[in-house]
Design an enzyme around this catalytic site. Sequence first.
Site, PDB file in Angstrom:
ATOM      1  N   SER A 137       0.857  -1.177   0.000  1.00 18.10           N
ATOM      2  CA  SER A 137       0.000   0.000   0.000  1.00 18.10           C
ATOM      3  C   SER A 137       0.893   1.228   0.000  1.00 18.10           C
ATOM      4  O   SER A 137       2.075   1.153   0.360  1.00 18.10           O
ATOM      5  CB  SER A 137      -0.875  -0.008   1.260  1.00 18.10           C
ATOM      6  OG  SER A 137      -1.487   1.240   1.488  1.00 18.10           O
ATOM      7  N   TYR A 150      -1.872  -0.784  10.597  1.00 22.78           N
ATOM      8  CA  TYR A 150      -1.920  -1.005   9.154  1.00 22.78           C
ATOM      9  C   TYR A 150      -0.656  -0.468   8.493  1.00 22.78           C
ATOM     10  O   TYR A 150      -0.040  -1.135   7.655  1.00 22.78           O
ATOM     11  CB  TYR A 150      -3.167  -0.331   8.577  1.00 22.78           C
ATOM     12  CG  TYR A 150      -3.318  -0.498   7.087  1.00 22.78           C
ATOM     13  CD1 TYR A 150      -3.768  -1.694   6.546  1.00 22.78           C
ATOM     14  CD2 TYR A 150      -3.022   0.555   6.220  1.00 22.78           C
ATOM     15  CE1 TYR A 150      -3.916  -1.846   5.177  1.00 22.78           C
ATOM     16  CE2 TYR A 150      -3.167   0.403   4.847  1.00 22.78           C
ATOM     17  CZ  TYR A 150      -3.606  -0.793   4.334  1.00 22.78           C
ATOM     18  OH  TYR A 150      -3.743  -0.939   2.976  1.00 22.78           O
TER      19      TYR A 150
END
Length: 253
Positions: A137, A150
Site C-alpha cells: 500500500s 496497518y
Amino acid sequence: MEHEGKHALVTGGGTGIGLGIAEALAAAGAEVTITGRDLARLDRVAAGNPRLHPLQMDVADETSVRDGIAAAARARGPVTICVANAGIAEAAPFRRETAEHWRRIMAVNLDGAFLTLQAAMATLEPGQSARMIAISSIAGLRGLRNAIAYTASKHGVIGLIRGLSEEYMGGPVTFNAICPGYVDTPIVDRNAAEISEMKGIPDEEARAYLARGNRHKRLLETDEVTAVALWLCSDAARSVNGQAIQVAGGQVA
C-alpha cells in the site's frame, strides 16, 4: 495466452484487487487458485470460469496456509505465480490501539504474506522460474494517520519483499510489491461508511475525502492495479526485482 499451463495463486481472491488479478491471469491462460475464508463467496465468483479454483484458506493460520497451498500444488502443479494480496485495513489511532488489534492486523497483513510466499516457494522445483508479488500500500511507503498498525504492517510487507529479493538474487524467482493508493473496492466502501458515520457527512463526501488521499484526487480503478500485476508476471519484467511500485496517481515516496 502468455500464462497458459502455469499455476497462479491469489490470496484474498474473492473480491477487489485480488479478484481482478485472478480474473486477468485466468484470461491470460493460467489456472488460478483463489483463496479466502468465505468459500461461498469464492464459489460464486468462480462460477462459470473453469480457470478459477476456489480454496478456503485463512492466511493468519499457518496450518491452513501450508496445507492449502500444498494441496493446490498437488492439484495444479507448482505455484509459479503467487500474489499475496489478502489483507485487512482498519483504522485505530495510536492512543486507542490495543495489543489484540495490533496482533490481528500483523497476523493477516504481514504474517499472512510471509506464510503465503514461503509455502508457494516450497512448491517450486529447483531452478524453476516464478513471480512472487505482495500487495502492500502507499501506507507502506509513508505514514497513514490514525492507522498505525496497518501502516507498520504494510511497511513490513515491503521489507519482506526487499529481503527476499536479496536472498534469491541472481536466481529465476523475482519478488516485487505493488503499493496502491485508495482503490474503489469494498474496503473503500466500508471505510467511507465509517467516515460518513463518524463525521456525519454523506457517503459521497466521505468517498471524496478518501479520494483526496491519492495524488490525482480520484479513486483508482481495480484494473489500474491489475495491469501492474500482469506486467510483473510477464517475461518483460524478468529483470524487475525487489521493487515497491506505486499506483497512487503521483509520486508518494
